[in-house]
Enzyme design. Structure first.
Site, short mmCIF file in Angstrom:
data_model
loop_
_atom_site.label_atom_id
_atom_site.label_comp_id
_atom_site.label_asym_id
_atom_site.label_seq_id
_atom_site.Cartn_x
_atom_site.Cartn_y
_atom_site.Cartn_z
N TRP A 117 64.96 13.92 107.49
CA TRP A 117 63.91 13.16 108.41
C TRP A 117 64.47 12.36 109.18
O TRP A 117 64.32 11.03 109.44
CB TRP A 117 63.21 12.09 107.12
CG TRP A 117 62.30 12.63 106.02
CD1 TRP A 117 62.53 13.83 105.59
CD2 TRP A 117 61.31 11.95 105.24
NE1 TRP A 117 61.72 14.14 104.49
CE2 TRP A 117 61.00 12.88 104.30
CE3 TRP A 117 60.80 10.79 105.24
CZ2 TRP A 117 60.03 12.56 103.19
CZ3 TRP A 117 59.89 10.53 104.23
CH2 TRP A 117 59.63 11.28 103.49
N THR A 143 65.35 23.45 115.23
CA THR A 143 64.85 22.42 114.22
C THR A 143 63.49 22.52 114.23
O THR A 143 62.66 21.70 113.69
CB THR A 143 65.52 20.94 114.69
OG1 THR A 143 64.89 20.83 115.94
CG2 THR A 143 66.86 20.87 114.52
N ASP A 188 72.39 30.72 120.95
CA ASP A 188 71.91 32.11 120.77
C ASP A 188 72.47 33.19 121.50
O ASP A 188 72.25 34.34 121.10
CB ASP A 188 70.44 32.03 121.10
CG ASP A 188 70.23 31.44 122.43
OD1 ASP A 188 71.05 31.02 123.18
OD2 ASP A 188 69.05 31.62 122.63
N TYR A 239 63.57 27.73 108.23
CA TYR A 239 64.46 26.86 108.79
C TYR A 239 65.42 26.47 107.62
O TYR A 239 66.65 26.55 107.69
CB TYR A 239 63.72 25.37 109.19
CG TYR A 239 64.57 24.34 109.38
CD1 TYR A 239 65.35 24.42 110.66
CD2 TYR A 239 64.76 23.29 108.42
CE1 TYR A 239 66.16 23.08 110.67
CE2 TYR A 239 65.57 22.12 108.65
CZ TYR A 239 66.31 22.37 109.80
OH TYR A 239 67.11 21.01 110.22
N1 LIG Z 1 65.31 16.31 112.95
C1 LIG Z 1 65.22 16.36 111.65
O1 LIG Z 1 64.43 15.51 110.99
C2 LIG Z 1 66.61 16.78 110.57
C3 LIG Z 1 66.37 16.75 109.09
C4 LIG Z 1 67.48 17.10 108.67
C5 LIG Z 1 68.75 17.73 109.17
N2 LIG Z 1 68.62 17.69 110.59
C6 LIG Z 1 69.81 18.44 111.05
O2 LIG Z 1 70.45 17.43 111.92
C7 LIG Z 1 71.07 18.12 112.97
C8 LIG Z 1 70.75 17.26 114.23
O3 LIG Z 1 69.26 17.38 114.48
P1 LIG Z 1 68.61 16.40 115.43
O4 LIG Z 1 67.62 15.72 114.86
O5 LIG Z 1 69.48 15.86 116.35
O6 LIG Z 1 67.79 17.76 116.19
P2 LIG Z 1 67.27 17.99 117.64
O7 LIG Z 1 66.92 16.87 118.21
O8 LIG Z 1 66.01 19.05 117.50
O9 LIG Z 1 68.46 18.56 118.50
C9 LIG Z 1 68.82 19.74 118.34
C10 LIG Z 1 69.61 20.31 119.58
O10 LIG Z 1 70.26 21.65 119.29
C11 LIG Z 1 69.96 22.22 120.69
N3 LIG Z 1 69.70 23.69 120.47
C12 LIG Z 1 68.61 24.10 120.00
N4 LIG Z 1 68.69 25.66 120.04
C13 LIG Z 1 69.85 25.71 121.09
C14 LIG Z 1 70.35 26.88 121.36
N5 LIG Z 1 69.68 28.12 121.26
N6 LIG Z 1 71.37 26.78 121.99
C15 LIG Z 1 72.03 25.50 122.49
N7 LIG Z 1 71.43 24.31 121.67
C16 LIG Z 1 70.41 24.53 121.15
C17 LIG Z 1 68.79 21.43 121.04
O11 LIG Z 1 68.83 21.59 122.61
P3 LIG Z 1 67.55 21.44 123.45
O12 LIG Z 1 67.59 19.75 123.61
O13 LIG Z 1 67.85 22.05 124.85
O14 LIG Z 1 66.43 21.91 122.75
C18 LIG Z 1 69.23 19.96 120.81
O15 LIG Z 1 70.19 19.43 121.65
C19 LIG Z 1 70.69 19.46 112.92
O16 LIG Z 1 71.94 20.33 112.25
C20 LIG Z 1 69.63 19.58 112.22
O17 LIG Z 1 69.20 20.87 111.59
C21 LIG Z 1 67.72 17.41 111.15
#
Ligand SMILES: NC(=O)c1ccc[n+]([C@@H]2O[C@H](COP(=O)([O-])OP(=O)(O)OC[C@H]3O[C@@H](n4cnc5c(N)ncnc54)[C@H](OP(=O)(O)O)[C@@H]3O)[C@@H](O)[C@H]2O)c1
Length: 289
Positions: free
Chosen positions: A152, A64, A40, A127
């Site tokens: 998911w 997310t 950010d 989102y």
């Molecule tokens: N989770 C789902 O169900 C889902 C579904 C479809 C697509 N996706 C996509 O898949 C990818 C991986 O998702 P995930 O499940 O691994 O997500 P996640 O577990 O929520 O991890 C997101 C990461 O982004 C970091 N983050 C968030 N805001 C930030 C900021 N302002 N500055 C720096 N880092 C920041 C978080 O840091 P913190 O740990 O410090 O919060 C975390 O390390 C993402 O692109 C997501 O959009 C996820």
């Protein structure tokens, strides 16, 4: 030696990538968490990336919190759209490769057939809108990028549906779960394996790809499988989405067609049930330690 920056290092996917890339000799990996790369703080991104001089960026970081995004649209946009644009610009200027992760929530859920990469996008929540804007900015600035949409996501790391179900089912006799949203879950470890295979592929083939586990289920089906695997004494009751109002609307149909990623990169797409079994085994053995 190939230099790789991974954003969102502490997230589900970032953590799985860390585990897979441990002790891989021929790659120098920089796992950047929120403190090291605050997504950010747009004005810092290019300079921070330049410190690492990556050949490849795996952009797994994202805002997310789907429901919270409805009341924090500016922050969601900053992280999912503007920061992705900045990363894409860095890659364009410095000739770095980019693999960025996106979501099934770019679709509105009205499809009746598995969603191919060129299916029309029409996000129904903030989102999804910010992730789609991120995709478009990446494609504009870095047309050579690979974007992988997934759905998911769950893992032994971080917070997700599987871990929430395990916690609630251990406490309750009965639990209600939505049965009118269908798709396929994605074990983040499978996605991480696929990403690394794509990164290592002899031919870099840019574009959008879909990846989730194989099979079509509802959240209710998923909950029942978790209950059965763990042998919880908990009744799982199917309910419609209307009985579980949330700040953000979710697409009713999220099933991604994986034909393109399989035929282009020959990646494995395990069935969702096998992957759930693998994740629960990893999760339970980590809990025992
Ligand atoms: N989770 C789902 O169900 C889902 C579904 C479809 C697509 N996706 C996509 O898949 C990818 C991986 O998702 P995930 O499940 O691994 O997500 P996640 O577990 O929520 O991890 C997101 C990461 O982004 C970091 N983050 C968030 N805001 C930030 C900021 N302002 N500055 C720096 N880092 C920041 C978080 O840091 P913190 O740990 O410090 O919060 C975390 O390390 C993402 O692109 C997501 O959009 C996820």
């Amino acid at each position: 030696m190939v230099r790789i920056v991974i954003t969102g290092a502490t997230g589900q996917l970032g953590s799985e990538l860390q585990m897979l890339l441990r002790n891989v000799g021929e790659k120098e990996c920089f796992f950047l968490d929120r403190k090291q790369l605050p997504l950010d703080q747009i004005h810092l991104i290019q300079d921070i990336l330049a410190m690492y001089q990556p050949d490849l960026i795996i952009h797994a970081g994202a805002y997310t919190a789907v429901d919270k995004a409805e009341s924090e649209p500016e922050m969601a946009n900053l992280v999912n759209h503007v920061a992705s644009e900045e990363i894409a610009q860095y890659c364009r200027i410095h000739g770095a490769k980019l693999i960025a992760i996106s979501t099934d929530y770019v679709f509105d859920g009205t499809s009746a057939v598995p969603l191919a990469e060129d299916a029309p996008t029409a996000p129904i929540n903030v989102y999804g809108q910010t992730k789609l804007a991120g995709e478009q900015a990446i494609q504009k600035w870095c047309p050579e990028a690979i974007i992988i949409r997934t759905s998911w996501v769950y893992s032994a790391y971080g917070n997700n549906f599987v871990k929430t179900m395990c916690r609630l089912m251990a406490q309750r006799d009965e639990i209600n779960v939505i049965d009118d949203q269908v798709g396929s879950p994605t074990y983040a470890k499978d996605l991480a394996v696929a990403i690394l295979k794509i990164a290592d592929a002899a031919d870099w083939k840019s574009g959008i790809y879909h990846y989730s586990n194989e099979g079509k289920i509802s959240w209710y089906d998923f909950a029942v499988a978790i209950r059965d695997f763990r042998s919880f004494d908990c009744q799982v009751k199917p309910i419609p989405s209307t009985a579980y109002p949330t700040a953000a609307q979710r697409p009713k149909y999220s099933l991604l067609d994986k034909t393109k990623i399989k035929s282009t990169f020959d990646v494995a797409v395990p069935n969702w049930k096998l992957s759930l079994t693998n994740m629960l085994a990893a999760y339970l053995s980590a809990e025992d330690e």
